[in-house]
Design an enzyme around this catalytic site. Structure first.
Site, mmCIF file in Angstrom:
data_model
loop_
_atom_site.group_PDB
_atom_site.id
_atom_site.type_symbol
_atom_site.label_atom_id
_atom_site.label_comp_id
_atom_site.label_asym_id
_atom_site.label_seq_id
_atom_site.Cartn_x
_atom_site.Cartn_y
_atom_site.Cartn_z
ATOM 1 N N THR A 130 0.821 -1.217 0.000
ATOM 2 C CA THR A 130 0.000 0.000 0.000
ATOM 3 C C THR A 130 0.853 1.264 0.000
ATOM 4 O OG1 THR A 130 -1.561 -1.289 1.318
ATOM 5 C CG2 THR A 130 -1.979 1.078 1.145
ATOM 6 N N GLU A 131 0.367 2.266 -0.695
ATOM 7 C CA GLU A 131 1.060 3.560 -0.764
ATOM 8 C C GLU A 131 0.094 4.660 -0.321
ATOM 9 O OE1 GLU A 131 2.690 4.039 -4.699
ATOM 10 O OE2 GLU A 131 4.024 2.300 -4.389
ATOM 11 N N GLY A 135 -4.171 1.957 -2.643
ATOM 12 C CA GLY A 135 -4.367 0.811 -1.771
ATOM 13 C C GLY A 135 -5.080 -0.282 -2.530
ATOM 14 N N GLU A 245 -3.354 -14.271 2.696
ATOM 15 C CA GLU A 245 -3.583 -13.239 3.721
ATOM 16 C C GLU A 245 -5.082 -13.134 4.037
ATOM 17 O OE1 GLU A 245 -2.335 -9.289 2.575
ATOM 18 O OE2 GLU A 245 -2.829 -8.446 4.530
ATOM 19 N N GLY A 342 -23.089 -4.475 28.709
ATOM 20 C CA GLY A 342 -23.569 -3.171 29.182
ATOM 21 C C GLY A 342 -22.421 -2.163 29.238
ATOM 22 N N THR A 368 -10.352 -4.638 0.816
ATOM 23 C CA THR A 368 -11.569 -4.180 1.491
ATOM 24 C C THR A 368 -12.784 -5.055 1.144
ATOM 25 O OG1 THR A 368 -12.213 -2.728 -0.306
ATOM 26 C CG2 THR A 368 -10.752 -1.794 1.369
ATOM 27 N N GLU A 370 -15.389 -4.075 -0.301
ATOM 28 C CA GLU A 370 -15.831 -3.750 -1.664
ATOM 29 C C GLU A 370 -14.957 -4.466 -2.705
ATOM 30 O OE1 GLU A 370 -15.275 -1.525 0.825
ATOM 31 O OE2 GLU A 370 -17.393 -1.230 1.280
HETATM 32 C C1 FAD Z 1 -3.792 -1.496 10.576
HETATM 33 C C2 FAD Z 1 -3.473 -1.678 9.118
HETATM 34 C C3 FAD Z 1 -2.448 -2.539 8.763
HETATM 35 C C4 FAD Z 1 -2.091 -2.666 7.409
HETATM 36 N N1 FAD Z 1 -1.005 -3.456 7.071
HETATM 37 C C5 FAD Z 1 -0.561 -3.418 5.780
HETATM 38 C C6 FAD Z 1 0.673 -4.072 5.431
HETATM 39 O O1 FAD Z 1 1.349 -4.698 6.255
HETATM 40 N N2 FAD Z 1 1.102 -3.960 4.149
HETATM 41 C C7 FAD Z 1 0.405 -3.276 3.190
HETATM 42 O O2 FAD Z 1 0.859 -3.222 2.067
HETATM 43 N N3 FAD Z 1 -0.783 -2.688 3.495
HETATM 44 C C8 FAD Z 1 -1.258 -2.728 4.764
HETATM 45 N N4 FAD Z 1 -2.437 -2.106 5.090
HETATM 46 C C9 FAD Z 1 -3.166 -1.391 4.046
HETATM 47 C C10 FAD Z 1 -4.500 -2.036 3.657
HETATM 48 O O3 FAD Z 1 -4.287 -3.219 2.954
HETATM 49 C C11 FAD Z 1 -5.257 -0.969 2.853
HETATM 50 O O4 FAD Z 1 -5.659 0.022 3.777
HETATM 51 C C12 FAD Z 1 -6.427 -1.520 2.098
HETATM 52 O O5 FAD Z 1 -6.004 -2.358 1.062
HETATM 53 C C13 FAD Z 1 -7.302 -0.391 1.496
HETATM 54 O O6 FAD Z 1 -6.546 0.521 0.782
HETATM 55 P P1 FAD Z 1 -6.680 2.081 1.077
HETATM 56 O O7 FAD Z 1 -6.538 2.268 2.534
HETATM 57 O O8 FAD Z 1 -5.743 2.793 0.196
HETATM 58 O O9 FAD Z 1 -8.164 2.448 0.707
HETATM 59 P P2 FAD Z 1 -8.721 2.864 -0.750
HETATM 60 O O10 FAD Z 1 -8.238 1.894 -1.765
HETATM 61 O O11 FAD Z 1 -8.441 4.294 -0.980
HETATM 62 O O12 FAD Z 1 -10.281 2.671 -0.539
HETATM 63 C C14 FAD Z 1 -11.101 3.612 0.163
HETATM 64 C C15 FAD Z 1 -12.540 3.122 0.086
HETATM 65 O O13 FAD Z 1 -12.954 3.070 -1.283
HETATM 66 C C16 FAD Z 1 -13.418 1.783 -1.597
HETATM 67 N N5 FAD Z 1 -13.111 1.451 -3.002
HETATM 68 C C17 FAD Z 1 -11.917 1.469 -3.609
HETATM 69 N N6 FAD Z 1 -12.020 1.017 -4.867
HETATM 70 C C18 FAD Z 1 -13.332 0.718 -5.061
HETATM 71 C C19 FAD Z 1 -14.083 0.196 -6.159
HETATM 72 N N7 FAD Z 1 -13.507 -0.137 -7.308
HETATM 73 N N8 FAD Z 1 -15.409 0.029 -5.993
HETATM 74 C C20 FAD Z 1 -16.022 0.335 -4.831
HETATM 75 N N9 FAD Z 1 -15.361 0.812 -3.755
HETATM 76 C C21 FAD Z 1 -14.020 0.995 -3.866
HETATM 77 C C22 FAD Z 1 -12.703 0.862 -0.655
HETATM 78 O O14 FAD Z 1 -13.379 -0.374 -0.518
HETATM 79 C C23 FAD Z 1 -12.700 1.685 0.618
HETATM 80 O O15 FAD Z 1 -13.944 1.545 1.252
HETATM 81 C C24 FAD Z 1 -2.832 -1.981 6.415
HETATM 82 C C25 FAD Z 1 -3.905 -1.152 6.790
HETATM 83 C C26 FAD Z 1 -4.198 -0.981 8.119
HETATM 84 C C27 FAD Z 1 -5.323 -0.032 8.473
#
Ligand code: FAD
Length: 383
Positions: A130-131, A135, A245, A342, A368, A370
């Site tokens: 993730t960046e 994500g 995963e 409670g 996610t 979605e």
């Molecule tokens: C505590 C924690 C630990 C993590 N550990 C790691 C790790 O070790 N390594 C790593 O690489 N990542 C890690 N992650 C990242 C995690 O995998 C991402 O947060 C996740 O994949 C979602 O990406 P994003 O946060 O960029 O959300 P986004 O991709 O920006 O999504 C935001 C919202 O939009 C929705 N959305 C996006 N695209 C669509 C679509 N096509 N249609 C409908 N809805 C959509 C998503 O479902 C979400 O609800 C971690 C995250 C957390 C919070």
């Protein structure tokens, strides 16, 4: 309580569960409250687990693992959750998402250098996909690795990286080619290389015992021999990795629901209201019945799925179903558990409060809800 899923397990699996449970309950569980409060668990935990042979239970024996089937990894994930901290399970579990590409596609030198020390508990690894700007849309990652002789020069950033503040190396998704999936590679980047830095440890809602880092790569020189598999061939490796995963998150979610159920069972048989225990009220009993039903259904589905994967199938749609349904069930069960407690359910000293915060990550992390639904709908609808 019903455990239909155990029919999938052998005597050896059940013995492994007992041994792992004893280890987790004796060595880890007593410290979990402190580690959650400090938002950190000590590095020796890796060594303890390595010495107990619990890291890499499915990795081949010749790489320092135990050579077990997928059930062993899932049992380990479940038992780690039973420590009471899925954050601890995730912190330790970062090896489970960062090593598989090396185990399945790494060179013998990569295995010696990166896999063995992690399985022995001597090094820590993390996965960097993730960046800040990408994500779910993995194909649009921008961290770039440009070839310069026998090195790559890496520039970019990663965010939300579990164990990122202390990892010795990161299995990193980088762009080595053009736009889209076809330009992605996996590169091992050691954290002691010039230009690598931990930008920050990100404060978060739950999973407190684990760290979650933002990483920066500023002209980091990485030798070409750190490339996993072929250049621009990283996407397939990544998809393989996502599947395991997601399955493991599904198993963890079910175990968290199980914990919430067990906590509720104790509480409702003790707490009294209107002249009887909470368990004496039919509404409470029905809530518990629904909890058991949801847990048992999801657990049985997940074990059946793991059995299929062990048999050689690659059921992507079912993995997505398992993650979404297990997570939704667990979120509901844990919510009900808080309700049954409670006011105490809202208090830090009750486990259900932590479970409630921690489960919120599950419909987000590892893909996610979605994204899972996208996978399922692509499988069921004609294009
Ligand atoms: C505590 C924690 C630990 C993590 N550990 C790691 C790790 O070790 N390594 C790593 O690489 N990542 C890690 N992650 C990242 C995690 O995998 C991402 O947060 C996740 O994949 C979602 O990406 P994003 O946060 O960029 O959300 P986004 O991709 O920006 O999504 C935001 C919202 O939009 C929705 N959305 C996006 N695209 C669509 C679509 N096509 N249609 C409908 N809805 C959509 C998503 O479902 C979400 O609800 C971690 C995250 C957390 C919070």
């Amino acid at each position: 309580m019903a455990r239909l899923a155990d029919h999938f397990l052998s005597e050896e699996h059940l013995i492994f569960r007992e041994q792992t449970r004893r280890f987790v309950q004796d060595k880890l569980a007593p410290h979990v409250d402190e580690w959650e409060e400090k938002k950190h668990f000590p590095g020796e935990v890796y060594q303890w687990l390595g010495d107990a042979g619990l890291l890499g239970v499915t990795a081949p024996e010749e790489m320092g693992g135990a050579g077990g089937d997928l059930f062993y990894a899932m049992i380990f994930a479940e038992e780690m959750c039973r420590s009471g901290s899925s954050g601890l399970a995730a912190g330790v579990g970062s090896l489970g998402i960062s090593l598989p590409p090396l185990i399945h596609h790494g060179t013998p030198e990569q295995v010696d250098k990166f896999v063995r020390p992690v399985l022995a508990g001597k090094k820590v690894s993390a996965l960097g996909v993730t960046e800040p700007g990408a994500g779910s849309d993995v194909a649009s990652i921008r961290t770039r690795a440009v070839r310069d002789g026998d090195h790559y020069i890496v520039n970019g950033a990663k965010s939300f990286i579990t164990s990122g503040t202390r990892a010795d190396f990161i299995t990193t998704v980088v762009r080595t080619g053009g736009e889209g999936f076809g330009g992605i590679s996996l590169l091992v980047i050691e954290s002691n290389r010039d230009g690598f830095s931990v930008a920050r440890n990100m404060p978060k809602m739950g999973w407190h015992a684990s760290d979650t880092a933002e990483l920066a790569f500023d002209n980091v020189r990485v030798p070409v021999e750190n490339l996993i598999g072929s250049e621009n061939g990283g996407f397939y490796l990544l998809m393989e990795n996502f599947a395991s995963e997601r399955l493991s998150l599904a198993f963890m979610a079910v175990e968290m629901a199980q914990l919430a159920f067990e906590e509720s069972m104790k509480y409702v048989q003790d707490r009294r209201a209107f002249g009887k225990t909470l368990a004496g009220h039919q509404v409470t009993r029905h809530k518990l019945a629904e909890m058991v039903a949801g847990i048992d259904l999801c657990r049985t589905y997940n074990y059946a799925l793991a059995a299929r994967i062990i048999a050689g199938d690659n059921p992507m749609m079912e993995v997505a179903i398992a993650k979404n349904k297990s997570v939704d069930m667990a979120s509901e069960v844990i919510d009900q558990a808080v309700q049954l407690h409670g006011g105490y359910g809202y208090m830090r000293e009750f486990l259900v409060e932590r479970l409630y915060r921690d489960i919120r990550l599950f419909p987000i992390g590892g893909g996610t809800r979605e994204v899972m639904n996208e996978i399922i709908s692509k499988m069921i609808l004609p294009r």
